[in-house]
Design a protein around this motif. Structure first.
Motif, mmCIF file in Angstrom:
data_model
loop_
_atom_site.group_PDB
_atom_site.id
_atom_site.type_symbol
_atom_site.label_atom_id
_atom_site.label_comp_id
_atom_site.label_asym_id
_atom_site.label_seq_id
_atom_site.Cartn_x
_atom_site.Cartn_y
_atom_site.Cartn_z
ATOM 1 N N SER A 225 -19.708 -4.329 14.307
ATOM 2 C CA SER A 225 -20.325 -4.903 13.094
ATOM 3 C C SER A 225 -19.326 -4.976 11.944
ATOM 4 O O SER A 225 -19.257 -5.971 11.203
ATOM 5 C CB SER A 225 -21.542 -4.072 12.687
ATOM 6 O OG SER A 225 -22.529 -4.103 13.688
ATOM 7 N N GLU A 226 -18.553 -3.906 11.774
ATOM 8 C CA GLU A 226 -17.541 -3.905 10.695
ATOM 9 C C GLU A 226 -16.476 -4.949 10.959
ATOM 10 O O GLU A 226 -16.035 -5.659 10.031
ATOM 11 C CB GLU A 226 -16.915 -2.521 10.593
ATOM 12 C CG GLU A 226 -17.872 -1.463 10.062
ATOM 13 C CD GLU A 226 -17.246 -0.072 10.058
ATOM 14 O OE1 GLU A 226 -16.138 0.068 10.642
ATOM 15 O OE2 GLU A 226 -17.848 0.856 9.478
ATOM 16 N N THR B 264 -17.774 -8.419 10.182
ATOM 17 C CA THR B 264 -17.768 -8.670 8.735
ATOM 18 C C THR B 264 -16.361 -8.996 8.254
ATOM 19 O O THR B 264 -16.156 -9.928 7.466
ATOM 20 C CB THR B 264 -18.313 -7.445 7.983
ATOM 21 O OG1 THR B 264 -19.633 -7.175 8.423
ATOM 22 C CG2 THR B 264 -18.302 -7.689 6.486
ATOM 23 N N ASN C 118 -15.161 -12.636 6.798
ATOM 24 C CA ASN C 118 -14.688 -12.668 5.409
ATOM 25 C C ASN C 118 -13.169 -12.795 5.291
ATOM 26 O O ASN C 118 -12.634 -12.791 4.182
ATOM 27 C CB ASN C 118 -15.131 -11.393 4.677
ATOM 28 C CG ASN C 118 -16.635 -11.329 4.532
ATOM 29 O OD1 ASN C 118 -17.306 -12.357 4.526
ATOM 30 N ND2 ASN C 118 -17.171 -10.114 4.431
#
Length: 875
Positions: free
Chosen positions: A514-515, A518, A522
């Protein structure tokens, strides 16, 4: 009942009302839109389509627009056509406006007012010319002129009474002139090619000006810059106020003001600049001017420096000799000069790059320009070494001490940065670890995911485990139901988090995945954000060194100009002039630099001539006679141009030149009218002649041609005679006086220091041959009839002119009292009978053969064979 404007149109009208006198570029997405009268004017000026958008007060609203990405080219067209443009940008993201409600309008405001005198963009400027904004202020009996180029940071000021305003504006050539409302300077500004902008009297308040200038330079007091009169403060303060208004508080980086002394430069009035075509040809444009003929500079800053030097030749003996020393030193070593010019050719325009960075209109390429300019500066300094003459040695000193900034920019920037910082990609790898990692995620996301998948396979022992992506779940781990039981049980259940079960597959995620998702999503925005921060740091580092960088830029311009003039002198065989405080004006083998260059392109040679106006302390005047087309005007102008070149610091086109300093230069050569002001050619001539007689001092050089020719013969002769005597007795200056009034040649015997000279010609079988050689003595006639024949007048008119001339000259010699009596005795002109047809002769073999030939179809070999054939037919 009238319809109410939409919220957006109400916003447009409010911004438009707050910025009168300017077209409004109203940002709407990817376009700048214009409405109402602005749209009509812009569509006509830009030759773009005019459309409609809604209605206002029952009438369709005219509209046109230009793309934001191509706005600069449209701005250039509008500015050149005399418009001012207010640019209204969107001050927030449209998404923010939508959050406030469906009727909310995106906040917009004018961020800049684009005017002719406030340009900074590379595409809007001429690289080799300054773009000056000037302001003229009067405070009681005092007056001053200030001018600034915000693209380079140059700010100058001088006391300037109204009588000097026109000559100074002609020298500076500002694109825009600021003056107080009701100044009455409209015609003057138009004459000088400037746009006049009138401001309220408050903009010229000298007390407020001191505060504005202190804020501009970030100082408590201006005392450190020198003492300025109230008029000088008012003029500079008006510039500061206007820049604050047009740049919307984003003030340019301006260097401290320098006061110019009107007595420090040769005084040249507007008419003389125009007649001599110093920086602009009479036909318009640079081509054909002195500047175009001699400009060998390889940098934009060097070209601008040359224009300033030609526009304002120095009267400081030390300055002139130092410049000659620099040119002479480089002329003596042509190999060094060539290497210098090769290195200088790679120097960008650092002054303008720094200015754009200060105004936050710069980009990565401006940073790269600073890096390249400073780096090349070190190479130039190494080439010049330690034994250069003082002017060059001082320049070399300004090129050192920039190593830290060069290293920073070299480490931070890629070799070829993009134009815009917002696009990213200008920061070199290894400069910022965070940026490098973010770029790796952005550019190598698949590889990072594949590496994580292999790690999870190894940790779980499930060989069919895959990391996949869709638009709903993003990144997820997928495996078959058979293997899922293992992952749902401890200890793997503490790592893999169940997300979704399908018919055949079970999907998981992890905190780490998940990190990473992200970060990958981004990464692009994060990379751009990091680079924006790096750009801001680099820009601040450059601006912190703006002073030394500016000194290095000026040093490189000085070296470039000296090398360019040395190269010119070597190629054109120019010589170093002797300059002193005497009244000497001795030129041997002088040539006109522009005419000689034009003849050289045609493989023709220029006839050099001498000029000696030195007669001790006695006024030295040459009275020059001779026919038109013989070269009198060229001779007059070339001597004036040699004086300008010498005092500008250049070598000169002559074999020898000894010149006493020229304080003022006046030239009245050529005829022109000013019908817009109701002035005939003769009136213009008299106005310009009056200015010369009223201003010329004993160190002036005056060039006059055909004074008095625009009126009756005896009136004209009387005026020319009186002007000649006034120059001799009152002005006591050096002068070249060309005339067709041969009666004036008698003055040489009556006035000390006046000598006759003429342009030699030869007659041959009724034609006149111009030798272009100036010799001592007087012409006995003007050869006007012969020149008329060369110009193509019909033979009958030429023959009639000869008859009339013979009768008039005969009557004069015989003492005829009344010219009318001679006219009465002459028979009236009758149309000449047709010339008899030539006797028919039998065609020759050559004639017959020539009729058969089609020249366009001949090859070079066939043409050569034909010549031999024709030669054989004539044998």
């Amino acid at each position: 009942m009238t319809d109410q404007p939409t919220p957006m149109m109400a916003q447009y009208l409010a911004i438009r009302e707050a910025n009168p006198g300017a077209l409004l570029f109203y940002r709407m997405g990817d376009f700048y839109e214009m409405f109402f009268d602005d749209a009509v004017a812009a569509a006509a000026a830009l030759d773009i389509a005019l459309t409609r958008r809604g209605t206002h007060q029952g009438q369709p609203i005219p509209m046109c627009g230009v793309p934001v990405h191509a706005a600069e080219s449209y701005l250039l067209t509008l500015i050149r056509k005399g418009f001012r443009v207010a640019i209204a940008e969107q001050m927030e993201d449209p998404a923010e406006a939508r959050k406030r409600g469906s009727k909310s309008v995106v906040a917009r405001d004018v961020v800049r007012l684009v005017t002719p005198g406030t340009l900074t963009e590379e595409s809007l400027l001429e690289a080799r010319r300054h773009n000056f904004l000037a302001a003229y202020a009067t405070v009681r009996d005092d007056a001053a002129l200030a001018w600034v180029d915000i693209s380079t940071g140059t700010l100058r000021v001088m006391n300037c009474p109204s009588s000097r305003l026109a000559p100074e504006l002609a020298r500076i050539a500002p694109r825009e002139l600021l003056a107080v409302e009701g100044s009455g300077l409209d015609d003057l500004a138009t004459d000088q090619g400037s746009v006049l902008t009138e401001l309220p009297a408050a903009s010229f308040d000298s007390a407020a000006a001191a505060r504005r200038l202190a804020a501009l330079f970030r100082v408590e007091t201006l005392d450190g810059f020198g003492s300025f009169s109230r008029a000088e403060l008012a003029a500079m303060g008006a510039l500061a106020a206007y820049l604050d208004m047009t740049q919307k508080a984003q003030m340019p980086l301006i260097r401290p003001p320098l006061r110019e002394d009107a007595q420090g430069a040769m005084q040249i009035d507007a008419a003389t600049r125009r007649n001599l075509e110093l920086t602009q040809a009479l036909s318009g444009g640079r081509e054909g001017s002195l500047l175009a003929a001699i400009d060998r500079s390889v940098t934009a800053a060097g070209a601008r420096l040359l224009e300033r030097r030609i526009s304002a030749p120095s009267r400081d003996m030390g300055v002139i000799r130092a410049r000659h020393d620099a040119v002479g030193w480089l002329l003596a070593d042509t190999g060094l000069t060539a290497r210098l010019r090769e290195a200088l050719a790679r120097v960008p325009d650092m002054d303008r790059a720094v200015s754009r960075l200060a105004l936050e209109r710069g980009g990565p390429r401006d940073l790269s320009a600073i890096r390249a300019g400073l780096t090349q500066g070190l190479a130039v300094a190494a080439l010049l070494g330690d034994d250069a003459p003082p002017l060059l040695a001082e320049a070399v000193g300004a090129l050192s001490g920039h190593e830290a900034l060069i290293d920073l920019l070299d480490d931070a920037l890629v070799a070829e940065p993009p134009l815009l910082a917002r696009d990213g990609g200008f920061t070199a790898s290894g400069f910022d670890a965070d940026l490098d990692e973010t770029r790796r995620l952005r550019d190598e996301g698949r590889g990072v995911i594949a590496q994580m998948q292999a790690d999870y396979v190894a940790r779980s022992g499930v060989g069919s485990l895959k990391i996949k992506h869709n638009n709903v779940l993003g990144y997820f781990i997928e495996t078959t139901a058979t293997h899922a039981e293992k992952m749902l049980a401890p200890p793997l259940s503490q790592i893999f988090i169940h997300r979704q079960t399908t018919a055949n597959q079970i999907r998981f995620t992890t905190v780490e995945l998940s990190e990473l998702e992200t970060r990958i999503l981004n990464a692009r925005d994060r990379a751009l954000e990091i680079e924006r921060g790096i750009f801001a740091r680099l820009r601040d580092a450059v601006l912190a060194q703006a002073g030394p960088v500016g000194q290095a830029a000026r040093a490189l311009a000085e070296i470039d100009l000296a090398a360019a003039l040395g190269d010119l002198a070597a190629e054109q065989d120019w010589t170093r002039p002797v300059i002193d405080d005497s009244r000497a004006f001795l030129i041997e083998g002088g040539r006109h630099p522009v005419v000689e260059a034009a003849l050289r392109r045609k493989s023709q040679s220029f006839v050099a001539n001498d000029c000696a106006l030195t007669e001790g302390e006695t006024p030295a005047i040459w009275l020059l006679t001779g026919p038109n087309m013989a070269g009198k005007s060229t001779f007059l102008r070339q001597n004036a141009l040699i004086a300008i070149l010498a005092q500008a610091g250049s070598f000169v086109p002559a074999t020898r030149a000894h010149l006493g300093l020229v304080s003022q230069l006046f030239s009245r050569v050529g005829a022109a009218d000013d019908l817009a002001r109701g002035r005939s050619t003769f009136m213009v001539e008299m106005v310009e002649t009056a200015a010369i007689l009223n201003q010329a001092d004993d160190r002036a050089l005056v060039i006059l041609d055909e004074i008095g020719r625009g009126t009756a013969t005896w009136d004209g002769l009387s005026i020319a005679w009186a002007v000649m005597e006034h120059l001799h007795a009152v002005n006591r200056c050096r002068a070249l006086f060309a005339t067709h009034y041969h009666e004036l040649t008698a003055l040489a015997a009556r006035l000390d220091g006046v000598e006759n000279a003429t342009v030699a010609v030869r007659e041959w079988e009724g034609d006149v041959i111009f030798l272009h050689e100036v010799i001592r003595g007087a012409a006995d006639r003007s050869y006007g009839v012969q020149v008329a024949r060369l110009a193509g007048l019909p033979d009958a008119a030429v023959a009639r002119a000869r008859d009339i001339l013979t009768s008039l000259e005969s009557g004069e010699r015989e003492g005829a009292a009344r010219p009318a009596a001679i006219i009465d005795d002459l028979p009236l002109f009758r149309a000449a009978p047709p010339a008899p047809a030539p006797a028919r002769t039998a065609p020759s073999p050559v004639d017959d053969r020539l009729r058969e030939i089609q020249p366009d179809s001949l090859s070079p070999r066939e043409a050569l064979d034909l010549i031999y054939e024709l030669k054989g037919l004539t044998a």
